[in-house]
Design a protein around this motif. Structure first.
Motif, PDB file in Angstrom:
ATOM      1  N   PRO A 141     -20.072  -2.497  22.389  1.00 26.06           N
ATOM      2  CA  PRO A 141     -19.884  -3.928  22.183  1.00 26.06           C
ATOM      3  C   PRO A 141     -21.017  -4.916  22.979  1.00 26.06           C
ATOM      4  N   LEU A 142     -21.372  -4.305  24.354  1.00 26.34           N
ATOM      5  CA  LEU A 142     -22.293  -5.058  24.997  1.00 26.34           C
ATOM      6  C   LEU A 142     -23.763  -5.065  24.485  1.00 26.34           C
ATOM      7  N   LYS A 143     -23.966  -3.850  23.943  1.00 26.60           N
ATOM      8  CA  LYS A 143     -25.148  -3.658  23.102  1.00 26.60           C
ATOM      9  C   LYS A 143     -25.274  -4.696  21.998  1.00 26.60           C
ATOM     10  N   ARG A 144     -24.405  -5.094  21.297  1.00 24.38           N
ATOM     11  CA  ARG A 144     -24.346  -5.663  19.972  1.00 24.38           C
ATOM     12  C   ARG A 144     -24.344  -6.832  20.261  1.00 24.38           C
ATOM     13  N   PHE A 145     -23.645  -7.434  21.407  1.00 24.42           N
ATOM     14  CA  PHE A 145     -23.591  -8.581  21.970  1.00 24.42           C
ATOM     15  C   PHE A 145     -25.023  -9.136  22.346  1.00 24.42           C
ATOM     16  N   LEU A 146     -25.763  -8.297  23.072  1.00 22.85           N
ATOM     17  CA  LEU A 146     -27.125  -8.710  23.322  1.00 22.85           C
ATOM     18  C   LEU A 146     -28.071  -8.658  22.523  1.00 22.85           C
ATOM     19  N   GLU A 147     -27.886  -7.782  21.240  1.00 21.83           N
ATOM     20  CA  GLU A 147     -28.789  -8.069  20.181  1.00 21.83           C
ATOM     21  C   GLU A 147     -28.647  -9.176  19.333  1.00 21.83           C
ATOM     22  N   LYS A 148     -27.477  -9.534  19.423  1.00 24.77           N
ATOM     23  CA  LYS A 148     -27.019 -10.639  18.399  1.00 24.77           C
ATOM     24  C   LYS A 148     -27.655 -12.172  19.027  1.00 24.77           C
ATOM     25  N   HIS A 149     -27.832 -12.071  20.048  1.00 22.88           N
ATOM     26  CA  HIS A 149     -28.082 -13.556  20.671  1.00 22.88           C
ATOM     27  C   HIS A 149     -29.464 -13.354  21.419  1.00 22.88           C
ATOM     28  N   LYS A 150     -30.449 -14.057  20.652  1.00 22.39           N
ATOM     29  CA  LYS A 150     -31.908 -14.062  20.935  1.00 22.39           C
ATOM     30  C   LYS A 150     -32.104 -14.659  22.400  1.00 22.39           C
ATOM     31  N   ARG A 151     -31.234 -15.594  22.640  1.00 17.33           N
ATOM     32  CA  ARG A 151     -31.716 -16.296  23.999  1.00 17.33           C
ATOM     33  C   ARG A 151     -31.328 -15.223  25.251  1.00 17.33           C
ATOM     34  N   LEU A 152     -30.309 -14.383  24.809  1.00 15.75           N
ATOM     35  CA  LEU A 152     -29.850 -13.159  26.080  1.00 15.75           C
ATOM     36  C   LEU A 152     -31.150 -12.291  25.753  1.00 15.75           C
ATOM     37  N   ARG A 153     -31.801 -12.149  24.893  1.00 13.02           N
ATOM     38  CA  ARG A 153     -33.076 -11.270  24.873  1.00 13.02           C
ATOM     39  C   ARG A 153     -34.300 -12.050  25.769  1.00 13.02           C
ATOM     40  N   THR A 154     -34.254 -13.083  25.517  1.00  8.71           N
ATOM     41  CA  THR A 154     -35.306 -13.972  25.963  1.00  8.71           C
ATOM     42  C   THR A 154     -35.164 -14.095  27.544  1.00  8.71           C
ATOM     43  N   VAL A 155     -33.684 -14.207  27.891  1.00 14.68           N
ATOM     44  CA  VAL A 155     -33.705 -14.203  29.298  1.00 14.68           C
ATOM     45  C   VAL A 155     -33.814 -12.980  30.124  1.00 14.68           C
ATOM     46  N   LEU A 156     -33.672 -11.640  29.109  1.00 15.16           N
ATOM     47  CA  LEU A 156     -34.130 -10.304  29.744  1.00 15.16           C
ATOM     48  C   LEU A 156     -35.441 -10.273  29.879  1.00 15.16           C
ATOM     49  N   LEU A 157     -36.206 -10.790  28.826  1.00 13.67           N
ATOM     50  CA  LEU A 157     -37.811 -10.877  29.181  1.00 13.67           C
ATOM     51  C   LEU A 157     -38.281 -11.610  30.321  1.00 13.67           C
ATOM     52  N   VAL A 158     -37.723 -13.088  30.370  1.00 12.59           N
ATOM     53  CA  VAL A 158     -38.111 -13.886  31.727  1.00 12.59           C
ATOM     54  C   VAL A 158     -37.715 -13.065  33.015  1.00 12.59           C
ATOM     55  N   MET A 438     -32.354  -0.755  35.644  1.00 12.69           N
ATOM     56  CA  MET A 438     -31.971   0.576  35.637  1.00 12.69           C
ATOM     57  C   MET A 438     -30.397   0.585  34.961  1.00 12.69           C
ATOM     58  N   ALA A 439     -29.714  -0.389  35.356  1.00  9.85           N
ATOM     59  CA  ALA A 439     -28.124  -0.341  34.986  1.00  9.85           C
ATOM     60  C   ALA A 439     -28.029  -0.222  33.597  1.00  9.85           C
ATOM     61  N   LEU A 440     -29.089  -1.198  32.923  1.00  8.62           N
ATOM     62  CA  LEU A 440     -29.121  -1.380  31.580  1.00  8.62           C
ATOM     63  C   LEU A 440     -29.437   0.040  30.897  1.00  8.62           C
ATOM     64  N   VAL A 441     -30.541   0.834  31.472  1.00  4.56           N
ATOM     65  CA  VAL A 441     -31.039   1.944  31.174  1.00  4.56           C
ATOM     66  C   VAL A 441     -29.898   3.073  31.135  1.00  4.56           C
ATOM     67  N   ILE A 442     -29.065   3.065  32.289  1.00  2.00           N
ATOM     68  CA  ILE A 442     -28.014   4.176  32.136  1.00  2.00           C
ATOM     69  C   ILE A 442     -27.069   3.904  31.342  1.00  2.00           C
ATOM     70  N   THR A 443     -26.460   2.609  30.765  1.00  2.00           N
ATOM     71  CA  THR A 443     -25.745   2.332  29.657  1.00  2.00           C
ATOM     72  C   THR A 443     -26.370   2.621  28.298  1.00  2.00           C
ATOM     73  N   PHE A 444     -27.454   2.082  27.904  1.00  2.00           N
ATOM     74  CA  PHE A 444     -28.095   1.985  26.875  1.00  2.00           C
ATOM     75  C   PHE A 444     -28.987   3.064  26.364  1.00  2.00           C
ATOM     76  N   VAL A 445     -29.559   3.787  27.378  1.00  2.00           N
ATOM     77  CA  VAL A 445     -30.500   5.041  27.201  1.00  2.00           C
ATOM     78  C   VAL A 445     -29.978   6.224  27.543  1.00  2.00           C
ATOM     79  N   TRP A 446     -29.416   6.255  28.623  1.00  2.00           N
ATOM     80  CA  TRP A 446     -28.746   7.691  29.053  1.00  2.00           C
ATOM     81  C   TRP A 446     -27.347   7.554  28.431  1.00  2.00           C
ATOM     82  N   GLN A 447     -27.027   6.650  27.822  1.00  2.00           N
ATOM     83  CA  GLN A 447     -25.553   6.396  27.129  1.00  2.00           C
ATOM     84  C   GLN A 447     -24.458   6.926  28.003  1.00  2.00           C
TER      85      GLN A 447
END
Length: 785
Positions: A141-158, A438-447
């Motif tokens: 659900p967290l992954k879908r939430f971040l993918e759905k909102h472009k503003r959050l992806r922009t915040v991640l880039l910033v 790294m916390a995001l990588v543990i969740t989304f990449v290392w699953q």
């Protein structure tokens, strides 16, 4: 032109574990890493104790406070560099690459976080794209939430750009504090030396350091590891001597009980002094950022068995000395050196400071190159300084900007404590951001379970948050410098990214329809001229608006048209076998093709003059492949655009599609020599005389004798060869980007002033793509975004 990266290749990462070859290779890499990775971290003892005890702790100069400070340093070194970086972060590599952008790249590939334009499904077939867990990713659900909102992806880039900006800030602050700290040791023996004279000497060394960047680190790199090894042996020996000579009881301070006693005694003052303690781990990020030049095992071996013991013994020895010589705190390192070895240690300390500074400056160049590849930094000149060491680059404009900023900070502050306040804040901010990614990588990449990521994040954010809060308290005393520098660099990055995306979206919504393209012909007064036209655009599909603009104003185009898109993909390297994507735009009789050239964010584009011949051979290979494979042979009315084939630039050399004869261009023979125009020939000759340093290879193509070749294929290949003999023209857009009249004031300010200023003062697209000026046609166009 868009060339191959030349003879350099990314470092191999293959041999089987437990073999002698594997172990010996990693030991050699561990030795080399000492000079490149650990120069900054190993010179921290020059200024840690003096920065810690000057200020709020001036009223706590006693043995208990010294023991507590050492205990803090020991556990900080153990928990952050050793536990976080060596044991955890080095496992989160991206095809062997490390750093902030490697983590971001991993996230973009395993979740739809990327904001890069012109991405295609074909990019996901790259061998390096699939790096990581082979299992099917689970949609949380967290992954879908971040993918759905472009503003959050922009915040991640910033957030990523802010971390990158802080690393560039390190490139300014590291040389200033390292060189000034090492040179200030002269005042210990030469009492007559004034602060002004020491400052002048530091500035001379700094100017020399930046001036020598042009030659590349590879010319002096063989000295780096020996310098750092001698330095480490020196500080280890001095530390051991001071422990035995002054206070062997310091060994007890390894117990964390002394940290409790330290804060019980110093209270709020002790918390603020953590801004000095954290200087003991500055340079830690280099272990992860420079992973691409080494291996995770080699960096782990070097830190665990060499760096960590040497630093612990040195800090312990310095604390033992200070516990018996409290008056020596301002010059703690140099005062702790036994008299007979002072001068040798001073010389090696200065050299080690230069080595540490060099590594951080090189890292700044690399970060800016990666920012540009992700569409977040203006085009700058990138010089590859070594034919043998992959990734050694030099960016002249950035080098001089860093030099001016470093000199300004050195002259402006003239005090290592103030510079240390700024330096500590920059380093801790980068670590804080790295922990989050790294916390995001543990969740989304290392699953892994989100609780594992949460425990990791909370544990290290608690430790780093305490240090960061102490560093933020010193914002008025110099800590504002990295914040100001980061905001400036981040504004430049985001304005460029915003403007580039708006321009791309304009191109995307103003593509030329295929119906209009198919309708072009002699009935409309369009003239078909001999030769090949390479139309450059950022679009990976469709026909760009600049082509219709070109044909409208000059009703003629070349017999063979190739729409070229040079783009970056979120992987560190794209192998030559996968670099070119070739396809058609229109049915066969129209002779219109598309070529997509893909580069990773760490690939180096180098001009070897071979792009034209590689392109022709790739198209010829595609024509042969298309004739032999049914999936490419659809009906004439079917959609051609978007169907692409990967053409290996290595296999085309062994292919039998065309016979190639290479001719070195010494005299001025060129691709337009078949032209009847004497004026054009004389202009080309003059251009070649002015650009003798770029010696281009000219090739002549011939059809092989193959009785079984299809007549249509042979005819198309002959048209391609004849067009190449007639000459190649490069058509690019000369664009002016303006905000629409109904845009907000802020948007007008960003686009009309900020983005326009950056475009006018950066390298032009033709120069960045290595397009020969004599063959360039620019099409003017205004973009209202």
């Amino acid at each position: 032109m868009v060339p191959e990266p030349g003879i350099s290749t990314p470092p191999p990462r293959n041999p089987s574990p437990l073999s002698w070859v594997y172990l010996s290779r990693n030991l050699i890499l561990a030795y080399q890493s000492l000079g490149v990775v650990y120069g900054d971290l190993s010179t921290s003892p020059l200024y840690v104790y003096s920065s810690t005890f000057i200020g709020k702790l001036q009223n706590h100069h006693n043995e208990e406070a010294i023991f507590g400070a050492f205990s803090l340093i020991f556990w900080t070194l153990t928990l952050i560099p050793l536990l976080k970086y060596v044991f955890i972060l080095l496992s989160a590599d991206d095809n062997g690459e490390g750093g902030t952008f490697a983590l971001y790249s991993l996230l973009c590939r395993h979740a739809k976080f990327s904001l890069l334009p012109n991405q295609q499904a074909a990019d996901e077939e790259l061998s390096s794209y699939k790096y990581g867990p082979s299992t099917q990713p689970v949609g949380s659900p967290l992954k879908r939430f971040l993918e759905k909102h472009k503003r959050l992806r922009t915040v991640l880039l910033v957030v990523v750009l802010f971390g990158a900006s802080m690393v560039i800030g390190d490139g300014v602050l590291t040389p200033a504090i390292s060189v000034l700290s090492s040179v200030s040791g002269l005042q210990v023996t030469e009492k007559k030396l004034t602060n002004g004279e020491v400052l002048l000497l530091a500035c001379v060394i700094l100017v020399g350091l930046f001036v020598l960047q042009h030659f590349g680190t590879h010319r002096v790199a063989f000295m780096f590891a020996p310098v750092v090894i001698i330095w480490l042996v020196s500080i280890f020996s001095i530390g051991l001597y001071n422990i035995i000579r002054w206070n062997p009881k310091i060994v007890r301070a390894i117990s964390p009980f002394y940290i409790i006693k330290f804060f019980r005694e110093t209270g709020n003052d002790g918390w603020i002094s953590l801004g000095g303690i954290l200087l003991s781990i500055t340079g830690t990020e280099a272990m992860f950022a420079d992973l691409g030049h080494f291996t995770a095992l080699s960096i782990r071996l070097a830190f665990a068995f060499v760096i960590y013991p040497c630093l612990v013994v040195q800090y312990m020895g310095q604390a033992a000395f200070l516990s018996r010589n409290l008056q020596s705190i301002p010059k703690s390192f140099y005062d702790s050196i036994p008299g007979p070895v002072f001068w040798p240690v001073f010389v090696i300390a200065t050299l080690a400071a230069i080595v540490g500074s060099q590594a951080v400056i090189t890292a700044s160049f690399s970060i800016i190159k990666q920012c540009h590849a992700l569409g977040c930094f203006p085009r700058v000149k990138v010089v590859h300084t070594s034919k043998h060491i992959y990734g050694q680059i030099y960016i002249p404009e950035i080098n001089w900007i860093l030099m001016i900023l470093t000199l300004a900070i050195t002259i402006g502050f003239q005090d290592t404590t103030l510079i240390g306040n700024a330096y500590g804040l920059a380093c801790m901010t980068v670590m804080f951001i790295t922990a989050f990614l790294m916390a995001l990588v543990i969740t989304f990449v290392w699953q892994k379970n989100i609780l594992v990521a949460a425990v990791f994040l909370l544990f290290f954010w608690f430790i780093e948050g305490v240090y960061l809060s102490a560093a933020l308290m010193k914002v008025p005393q110099g800590g504002w410098v990295p914040l100001v520098l980061s905001v400036i660099f981040m504004m430049v990055m985001y304005i460029w990214h915003y403007g580039t995306r708006k321009k791309y979206n304009f191109d995307l919504h103003n593509k030329v329809s295929l119906k209009w393209l198919l309708g072009l012909g002699h009935s409309l007064g369009i003239v078909c001229v001999p030769g090949i036209g390479l139309i450059y655009s950022e679009l990976a599909t469709g026909v760009p608006g600049i082509f219709s603009h070109f044909v409208t104003n000059l009703p003629a185009f070349h017999k063979v048209l190739v729409f070229v898109c040079v783009k970056s993909v979120p992987v560190p390297y794209v192998s030559p076998e996968e670099r070119f994507l070739i396809g058609r735009i229109c049915p066969r009789p129209y002779r219109m093709y598309r070529c997509i050239v893909r580069y990773g964010y760490k690939d180096i584009q180098r001009d070897d003059g071979d792009f034209e011949s590689q392109l022709i051979q790739s198209i010829a290979e595609f024509i042969q492949m298309e004739a032999g494979e049914p999936q490419f042979c659809g009906s004439e009315s079917s959609s051609y655009d978007g169907r692409m084939a990967v053409i290996s630039t290595r296999s085309i050399h062994s292919s039998s599609s065309l016979l190639v004869t290479e001719i070195e261009d010494f005299s001025g023979s060129n691709s337009v020599e078949s032209s009847k125009s004497l004026t054009l020939q004389s202009l080309r000759a003059a251009y070649d005389d002015e650009n003798q340093s770029v010696r281009r290879r000219h090739v002549r193509f011939q059809l092989p004798t193959n009785p079984g070749m299809d007549v249509l294929v042979m005819e198309e290949l002959m048209d391609l060869i004849q067009a190449k003999e007639a000459g190649v023209a490069y058509i690019t857009g000369h664009s002016y980007v303006k905000a629409r009249r109904n845009s907000s004031f802020l948007k007008k300010l960003v686009i009309d002033m900020g983005y326009s200023f950056l475009r006018k003062n950066c390298r032009g697209p033709a120069v960045a793509l290595n397009i020969p000026h004599i063959s360039l046609i620019e099409v003017g166009m205004i973009y209202y975004v």
